[in-house]
Write a protein that holds these residues in place. Structure first.
Motif, short mmCIF file in Angstrom:
data_model
loop_
_atom_site.label_atom_id
_atom_site.label_comp_id
_atom_site.label_asym_id
_atom_site.label_seq_id
_atom_site.Cartn_x
_atom_site.Cartn_y
_atom_site.Cartn_z
N GLN A 167 9.07 -3.09 -1.60
CA GLN A 167 7.68 -3.25 -2.05
C GLN A 167 6.96 -4.28 -1.18
O GLN A 167 5.78 -4.11 -0.86
CB GLN A 167 7.61 -3.65 -3.53
N SER A 168 7.67 -5.31 -0.75
CA SER A 168 7.05 -6.31 0.14
C SER A 168 6.73 -5.69 1.51
O SER A 168 5.75 -6.07 2.14
CB SER A 168 7.93 -7.56 0.27
N THR A 199 3.57 -3.71 0.94
CA THR A 199 2.46 -4.66 0.83
C THR A 199 2.08 -5.19 2.22
O THR A 199 0.90 -5.30 2.55
CB THR A 199 2.83 -5.82 -0.11
N HIS A 200 3.08 -5.50 3.01
CA HIS A 200 2.86 -5.97 4.39
C HIS A 200 2.04 -4.95 5.17
O HIS A 200 1.07 -5.31 5.86
CB HIS A 200 4.22 -6.21 5.06
#
Length: 130
Positions: free
Chosen positions: A102-103, A106-107
Motif C-alpha cells: 500500500q505504501s 501511495t508513493h
C-alpha cells in the motif's frame, strides 16, 4: 562524495571498484545492490541501474531510484513495478506485506503516476486475492 570524486578523477578505477563489490556479493548481497546502484547513478549509467533492479527484483531499490527510471524509460518503470511487486507478494504475505505494498501504491500516487497506481493495484488484487 567519495564515489563522485573517484568517478570524476579516476574513471578507470570505477571498474575495479565495481569488480570488488561484485566479488563481495556472496557475503553481502544487500551491500552489492545498494552500492552498485549508487555507482551507476553517479556514472549516469541508468541502463545498468535498470538492469540491476531487473535482475535483483529489489522493490526497495526501485522505490529509491524510480525518479531516474521514470524519466529514462517509462515503459520499463511500469514493467519493473509489476515485476517487483508481484515478486514481493510471492515471497511475503500478511499485514506487513499489505502495508508495504500500500505504501508503494501511495508513493506512485504522490509521484504523479495515478493511473498506473490504480492499474497496479487492480492487477495485484487479481493476482493475490483476499
Amino acid at each position: 562524495k567519495i564515489l563522485q570524486f573517484i568517478s570524476e578523477h579516476f574513471p578507470e578505477k570505477m571498474d575495479n571498484l565495481i569488480a570488488e563489490i561484485d566479488s563481495q556479493s556472496n557475503k553481502y548481497p544487500e551491500f552489492k545492490c545498494k552500492n552498485l546502484a549508487i555507482i551507476f547513478v553517479y556514472q549516469n549509467n541508468f541502463k545498468r541501474l535498470i538492469d540491476l533492479i531487473d535482475e535483483t527484483k529489489d522493490l526497495e531499490l526501485l522505490l529509491h531510484n524510480d525518479k531516474i527510471i521514470w524519466v529514462e524509460d517509462e515503459t520499463k518503470a511500469r514493467e519493473l513495478y509489476l515485476l517487483t511487486t508481484n515478486e514481493y507478494l510471492e515471497n511475503y504475505f500478511g499485514e506487513p506485506a499489505q502495508i508495504f505494498i500500500q505504501s508503494v501504491i501511495t508513493h506512485l500516487f504522490q509521484k504523479g503516476h495515478r493511473d498506473f497506481a490504480i492499474n497496479l493495484k487492480k492487477i495485484l488484487l487479481k493476482n493475490f486475492p483476499g
